[in-house]
Design a protein around this motif. Sequence first.
Motif, PDB file in Angstrom:
ATOM      1  N   HIS A   1       3.543  -9.437  -6.178  1.00 37.31           N
ATOM      2  CA  HIS A   1       2.779  -8.207  -5.969  1.00 37.31           C
ATOM      3  C   HIS A   1       2.638  -7.827  -4.503  1.00 37.31           C
ATOM      4  O   HIS A   1       1.927  -6.888  -4.181  1.00 37.31           O
ATOM      5  CB  HIS A   1       1.397  -8.343  -6.608  1.00 37.31           C
TER       6      HIS A   1
ATOM      7  N   LYS B   1       3.256  -5.922  -1.516  1.00 32.81           N
ATOM      8  CA  LYS B   1       3.835  -4.586  -1.360  1.00 32.81           C
ATOM      9  C   LYS B   1       4.879  -4.506  -0.260  1.00 32.81           C
ATOM     10  O   LYS B   1       5.704  -3.602  -0.264  1.00 32.81           O
ATOM     11  CB  LYS B   1       2.726  -3.568  -1.119  1.00 32.81           C
TER      12      LYS B   1
ATOM     13  N   VAL C   1       6.765   1.499  -1.793  1.00 32.32           N
ATOM     14  CA  VAL C   1       5.479   1.882  -2.363  1.00 32.32           C
ATOM     15  C   VAL C   1       5.275   3.376  -2.180  1.00 32.32           C
ATOM     16  O   VAL C   1       5.470   3.908  -1.092  1.00 32.32           O
ATOM     17  CB  VAL C   1       4.322   1.106  -1.687  1.00 32.32           C
TER      18      VAL C   1
ATOM     19  N   LEU D   1       7.036   0.886  -6.416  1.00 30.74           N
ATOM     20  CA  LEU D   1       5.707   0.762  -7.013  1.00 30.74           C
ATOM     21  C   LEU D   1       4.958   2.073  -6.798  1.00 30.74           C
ATOM     22  O   LEU D   1       4.815   2.531  -5.662  1.00 30.74           O
ATOM     23  CB  LEU D   1       4.930  -0.383  -6.362  1.00 30.74           C
TER      24      LEU D   1
ATOM     25  N   ALA E   1       1.520   3.964  -6.707  1.00 26.49           N
ATOM     26  CA  ALA E   1       0.079   3.711  -6.602  1.00 26.49           C
ATOM     27  C   ALA E   1      -0.620   4.415  -7.760  1.00 26.49           C
ATOM     28  O   ALA E   1      -0.115   5.412  -8.285  1.00 26.49           O
ATOM     29  CB  ALA E   1      -0.437   4.223  -5.266  1.00 26.49           C
TER      30      ALA E   1
ATOM     31  N   GLY F   1       1.160   1.932 -11.262  1.00 28.26           N
ATOM     32  CA  GLY F   1       0.019   1.127 -10.859  1.00 28.26           C
ATOM     33  C   GLY F   1      -1.242   1.496 -11.617  1.00 28.26           C
ATOM     34  O   GLY F   1      -2.334   1.133 -11.210  1.00 28.26           O
TER      35      GLY F   1
END
Length: 123
Positions: free
Chosen positions: A58, A60, A65, A95, A97, A118
């Motif tokens: 996990h 980042k 991101v 990823l 957010a 997320g």
Amino acid sequence: PNSRVDMAPQLNENPPEGDSPLNLLDDGVLLAVMSHLDPMPDIFLLARTCLRLKRLAHDKKNNLVVGSAGPVFGHNHYRTLASAVAASRPGDTILLAPGTHAVHTTITTRHVLHIMGGGEGPE
């Protein structure tokens, strides 16, 4: 191989007695192994096995991101999904957010990407 990962294998010099052989490996080696796994379900399941692997999975700084609000920091943080896709390489994980990410144009990529949300519920 993922160029963000230091591929030089290193061992922890003084592992605690009775420690798992996995804990003898340097974080860079584990990240290199993880770069060959699919985020879902492989890395997700791996992250559930111990706190160290969860932290690595996990982290980042090892992924691209996308955050639509707040400051953008570091070389792998982007305000839009389109800009993250444009900067991606084959096999990268993006990823998202938590929150809403408005996409106003069609986003096309010529390579495989993994995009993970997320949010708290299904994306």
